[in-house]
Design a protein around this motif. Sequence first.
Motif, mmCIF file in Angstrom:
data_model
loop_
_atom_site.group_PDB
_atom_site.id
_atom_site.type_symbol
_atom_site.label_atom_id
_atom_site.label_comp_id
_atom_site.label_asym_id
_atom_site.label_seq_id
_atom_site.Cartn_x
_atom_site.Cartn_y
_atom_site.Cartn_z
ATOM 1 N N GLN A 159 0.826 -1.202 0.000
ATOM 2 C CA GLN A 159 0.000 0.000 0.000
ATOM 3 C C GLN A 159 0.865 1.260 0.000
ATOM 4 N N VAL A 160 1.978 1.218 0.723
ATOM 5 C CA VAL A 160 2.906 2.354 0.725
ATOM 6 C C VAL A 160 3.457 2.586 -0.680
ATOM 7 N N ARG A 161 3.723 1.495 -1.386
ATOM 8 C CA ARG A 161 4.197 1.601 -2.771
ATOM 9 C C ARG A 161 3.225 2.406 -3.625
ATOM 10 N N LEU A 162 1.929 2.100 -3.526
ATOM 11 C CA LEU A 162 0.932 2.829 -4.311
ATOM 12 C C LEU A 162 0.929 4.308 -3.939
ATOM 13 N N PHE A 163 1.070 4.602 -2.667
ATOM 14 C CA PHE A 163 1.134 5.996 -2.215
ATOM 15 C C PHE A 163 2.344 6.709 -2.809
ATOM 16 N N ARG A 164 3.507 6.083 -2.753
ATOM 17 C CA ARG A 164 4.723 6.729 -3.285
ATOM 18 C C ARG A 164 4.569 7.032 -4.776
ATOM 19 N N LEU A 165 4.087 6.048 -5.538
ATOM 20 C CA LEU A 165 3.960 6.231 -6.986
ATOM 21 C C LEU A 165 2.884 7.262 -7.322
ATOM 22 N N ARG A 166 1.809 7.272 -6.551
ATOM 23 C CA ARG A 166 0.720 8.223 -6.817
ATOM 24 C C ARG A 166 1.145 9.651 -6.550
ATOM 25 N N THR A 167 2.073 9.860 -5.616
ATOM 26 C CA THR A 167 2.430 11.217 -5.206
ATOM 27 C C THR A 167 3.752 11.703 -5.795
ATOM 28 N N GLY A 168 4.304 11.000 -6.783
ATOM 29 C CA GLY A 168 5.453 11.564 -7.476
ATOM 30 C C GLY A 168 6.625 10.652 -7.745
ATOM 31 N N ALA A 169 6.704 9.504 -7.085
ATOM 32 C CA ALA A 169 7.836 8.606 -7.328
ATOM 33 C C ALA A 169 7.757 8.025 -8.735
ATOM 34 N N THR A 170 8.902 7.899 -9.381
ATOM 35 C CA THR A 170 8.962 7.313 -10.721
ATOM 36 C C THR A 170 9.352 5.840 -10.691
ATOM 37 N N SER A 171 9.861 5.375 -9.564
ATOM 38 C CA SER A 171 10.162 3.948 -9.416
ATOM 39 C C SER A 171 10.118 3.608 -7.933
ATOM 40 N N TRP A 172 9.876 2.335 -7.649
ATOM 41 C CA TRP A 172 9.801 1.875 -6.251
ATOM 42 C C TRP A 172 10.175 0.401 -6.210
ATOM 43 N N ARG A 173 10.897 0.010 -5.183
ATOM 44 C CA ARG A 173 11.172 -1.410 -4.973
ATOM 45 C C ARG A 173 11.455 -1.637 -3.485
ATOM 46 N N MET A 174 11.329 -2.877 -3.088
ATOM 47 C CA MET A 174 11.628 -3.258 -1.715
ATOM 48 C C MET A 174 12.529 -4.471 -1.745
ATOM 49 N N THR A 175 13.577 -4.438 -0.955
ATOM 50 C CA THR A 175 14.536 -5.536 -0.928
ATOM 51 C C THR A 175 14.663 -6.086 0.483
ATOM 52 N N ARG A 176 15.217 -7.281 0.546
ATOM 53 C CA ARG A 176 15.427 -7.950 1.831
ATOM 54 C C ARG A 176 16.890 -8.340 1.946
ATOM 55 N N SER A 177 17.484 -8.077 3.082
ATOM 56 C CA SER A 177 18.902 -8.348 3.273
ATOM 57 C C SER A 177 19.171 -9.844 3.336
ATOM 58 N N LEU A 178 20.221 -10.291 2.635
ATOM 59 C CA LEU A 178 20.640 -11.690 2.708
ATOM 60 C C LEU A 178 21.380 -11.967 4.013
ATOM 61 N N GLU A 179 22.066 -10.950 4.555
ATOM 62 C CA GLU A 179 22.798 -11.131 5.804
ATOM 63 C C GLU A 179 21.862 -11.185 7.005
ATOM 64 N N ASP A 180 20.795 -10.370 6.977
ATOM 65 C CA ASP A 180 19.843 -10.327 8.084
ATOM 66 C C ASP A 180 18.431 -10.333 7.497
ATOM 67 N N PRO A 181 17.756 -11.487 7.466
ATOM 68 C CA PRO A 181 16.428 -11.595 6.835
ATOM 69 C C PRO A 181 15.370 -10.689 7.457
ATOM 70 N N ASN A 182 15.645 -10.153 8.641
ATOM 71 C CA ASN A 182 14.677 -9.264 9.284
ATOM 72 C C ASN A 182 14.774 -7.822 8.787
ATOM 73 N N VAL A 183 15.743 -7.535 7.944
ATOM 74 C CA VAL A 183 15.949 -6.166 7.465
ATOM 75 C C VAL A 183 15.381 -6.014 6.057
#
Length: 206
Positions: free
Chosen positions: A134-158
């Motif tokens: 849902q945050v992704r939709l907000f970012r793109l709707r309000t001006g972001a041109t790209s968005w992604r979310m990643t997960r750390s391989l060293e610490d899966p909680n990050v």
Amino acid sequence: MEEVGVDQGARPFGDPQHGVVGTVGACPEPGGLHVRHAGRSGGGVRRVGVAAPAFGYPVRLAASGLLLLLIPLSIAMWPLPATMGNLDRTIEPAKDALIDPQERADPCAGPVTVVTTYRVDAEHEADSVRAMAQVRLFRLRTGATSWRMTRSLEDPNVFTEVYTLPTWREHIRQERDRTTGEDRKLLARARDLARDEPVTSWHLPA
């Protein structure tokens, strides 16, 4: 880094073939919408009427009128959610995003990449991923041109949220002029699911 989700978001709009190109949030002019015309004019207008010879204007107008009459019926068959009329559309900056445009960068500097890191416990992981969608939709709707979310391989909680805006001015507008009450609830939900307060940093091209 493991990529959780990628979306390239907005694209340049217009019709390059006929010399009409637009950009959003261009500098240095305030206002945000700029359209440049070049080449032959009227190409888009000719396209609008391309179907007229096949059906004729009377038929097209009658079909449009019929569709308008069917709108109330469609609402009766597929009603809008009950919460639609209760959305908080109040515009004010998010409490966790108060940034001083004078302290960071020139308004026209860009593109700006915003990086926010969330540390999420395993039991909240699924809820956090749904909240960030849902945050992704907000970012793109309000001006972001790209968005992604990643997960750390060293610490899966990050988890790391990364999104880009054309200029620093667009980021200021996103945070101060385009964030509604519903958006603030989405951001608060994402923060609440994190173990610690998320950490945000801002980046410009080197």
